[in-house]
Design a protein around this motif. Structure first.
Motif, PDB file in Angstrom:
ATOM      1  N   UNK A 162      72.069  10.668  10.040  1.00 46.42           N
ATOM      2  CA  UNK A 162      72.731  10.162  11.251  1.00 46.42           C
ATOM      3  C   UNK A 162      71.954  10.638  12.485  1.00 46.42           C
ATOM      4  N   UNK A 163      71.517  11.892  12.463  1.00 47.00           N
ATOM      5  CA  UNK A 163      70.745  12.428  13.597  1.00 47.00           C
ATOM      6  C   UNK A 163      69.393  11.723  13.726  1.00 47.00           C
ATOM      7  N   UNK A 164      68.735  11.500  12.583  1.00 42.86           N
ATOM      8  CA  UNK A 164      67.416  10.836  12.625  1.00 42.86           C
ATOM      9  C   UNK A 164      67.529   9.431  13.195  1.00 42.86           C
ATOM     10  N   UNK A 165      68.636   8.755  12.889  1.00 42.63           N
ATOM     11  CA  UNK A 165      68.790   7.365  13.323  1.00 42.63           C
ATOM     12  C   UNK A 165      69.484   7.223  14.671  1.00 42.63           C
ATOM     13  N   UNK A 166      69.943   8.354  15.216  1.00 43.99           N
ATOM     14  CA  UNK A 166      70.670   8.304  16.496  1.00 43.99           C
ATOM     15  C   UNK A 166      69.776   7.750  17.604  1.00 43.99           C
ATOM     16  N   UNK A 167      68.446   7.909  17.444  1.00 45.60           N
ATOM     17  CA  UNK A 167      67.528   7.455  18.497  1.00 45.60           C
ATOM     18  C   UNK A 167      67.623   5.950  18.743  1.00 45.60           C
ATOM     19  N   UNK A 168      68.132   5.205  17.762  1.00 47.25           N
ATOM     20  CA  UNK A 168      68.234   3.754  17.925  1.00 47.25           C
ATOM     21  C   UNK A 168      69.533   3.330  18.633  1.00 47.25           C
ATOM     22  N   UNK A 169      70.510   4.233  18.722  1.00 45.90           N
ATOM     23  CA  UNK A 169      71.821   3.893  19.290  1.00 45.90           C
ATOM     24  C   UNK A 169      71.960   4.490  20.681  1.00 45.90           C
ATOM     25  N   UNK A 170      72.614   3.758  21.586  1.00 51.33           N
ATOM     26  CA  UNK A 170      72.857   4.355  22.893  1.00 51.33           C
ATOM     27  C   UNK A 170      74.060   5.297  22.790  1.00 51.33           C
ATOM     28  N   UNK A 171      74.170   6.180  23.764  1.00 51.91           N
ATOM     29  CA  UNK A 171      75.127   7.297  23.691  1.00 51.91           C
ATOM     30  C   UNK A 171      76.568   6.825  23.461  1.00 51.91           C
ATOM     31  N   UNK A 172      76.939   5.692  24.086  1.00 52.63           N
ATOM     32  CA  UNK A 172      78.335   5.255  24.004  1.00 52.63           C
ATOM     33  C   UNK A 172      78.558   4.258  22.845  1.00 52.63           C
ATOM     34  N   UNK A 173      77.525   4.081  22.021  1.00 51.22           N
ATOM     35  CA  UNK A 173      77.602   3.047  20.983  1.00 51.22           C
ATOM     36  C   UNK A 173      78.087   3.641  19.659  1.00 51.22           C
ATOM     37  N   UNK A 174      78.925   2.881  18.939  1.00 58.59           N
ATOM     38  CA  UNK A 174      79.395   3.327  17.618  1.00 58.59           C
ATOM     39  C   UNK A 174      78.210   3.421  16.659  1.00 58.59           C
TER      40      UNK A 174
END
Ligand code: PGA
Length: 263
Positions: A162-174
């Protein structure tokens, strides 16, 4: 396993693309297993270029992707369906009906998993499967502790993934924490498997894959059981292997033999 150690990410992508192009030339009706993530992007760009040059065609190709986030529709910009359309399918001569990604928004995801297995079987199985690898040794979303004979099913993502892929999601995004993924058994059924890895942050996972025990702790180590698996890595990803020189020696001998046989 065939271990191919190359200089950098560019060479890894080109080597991988050569394997895919050879498969498509050998069998224009191939069934390909595809992967998302940053590693395959350069390989896809190479295949797009070869498709534009009419070197390869995807007209009669069918594809099955490894995995999808559970809870995202295919039109969601973070979905793997969207990724595949953007990175490959929109730019080649493939019929999108022949491209398959697990359905993240299926009304009954358990049924969708079984249907996915059925669809792969109906297509005659996967001829060539592309894989990346997670820092924790995952292939697809088969996280550590995944059954080594598992089939397509719902998997919970680890905190590390989840941490590795967090870079693709914006902060407020599910950001989904569940997925549908081909199982390790599904992957092992592919007739040929090509795993690409680049960069030092993959070196531990590559060491565990190639030299570690066969263990659910490193799902990619299951490839030790595969009769036709190629591990294509750059020097950085290879840096923690115990016997780099030996692997390079084997590969040089393989190439020499193939050349002598005119292959
Ligand atoms: P990456 O992901 O190519 O973005 O490193 C690989 C994976 O998680 O399988």
């Amino acid at each position: 396993m065939q271990i191919v150690i190359l200089k950098d990410a560019k060479e890894v992508a080109a080597y991988g693309a050569d394997i895919f192009a050879a498969q498509l030339i050998h069998n224009p009706q191939s069934v390909l297993g595809l992967a998302t993530g940053s590693t395959p992007v350069a390989l896809y760009q190479d295949l797009i270029a070869r498709n534009r040059n009419a070197e390869v065609s995807f007209k009669n190709v069918r594809t099955f992707n490894l995995d999808e986030y559970l809870g995202l529709t295919g039109s969601h910009r973070q979905s793997y369906r969207h990724f595949m359309n953007e990175q490959l399918f929109n730019h080649i001569d493939i019929d999108k009906h022949n491209t398959h990604v697990p359905q993240g928004d299926a009304p009954d995801p358990f049924v969708a998993c079984d249907d996915y297995e059925q669809a792969i079987a109906s297509a005659g199985g996967i001829d060539l499967q592309l894989l990346g690898i997670g820092r924790n040794g995952h292939i697809g979303f088969n996280e550590p502790s995944s059954g080594l004979t598992s089939r397509t099913r719902i998997k919970t993502l680890t905190k590390a993934t989840i941490e590795d892929n967090a870079r693709f999601f914006s902060a407020d995004e599910f950001q989904p924490y569940l997925s549908i993924t081909m199982g390790i058994g599904t992957i092992l059924d592919a007739r040929k498997v090509v795993l690409l890895a680049t960069g030092e942050n993959k070196a531990d996972a590559i060491r565990a894959t190639v030299e570690g025990p066969l263990s659910a702790a490193c799902p990619a180590s299951a490839l030790q059981l595969h009769r036709n698996a190629v591990i294509v890595i750059d020097e950085a990803a290879a840096s923690k292997l115990a016997d780099i020189e030996f692997y390079k020696h084997i590969e040089a001998q393989n190439q020499k033999l193939l050349k002598r046989l005119g292959k």
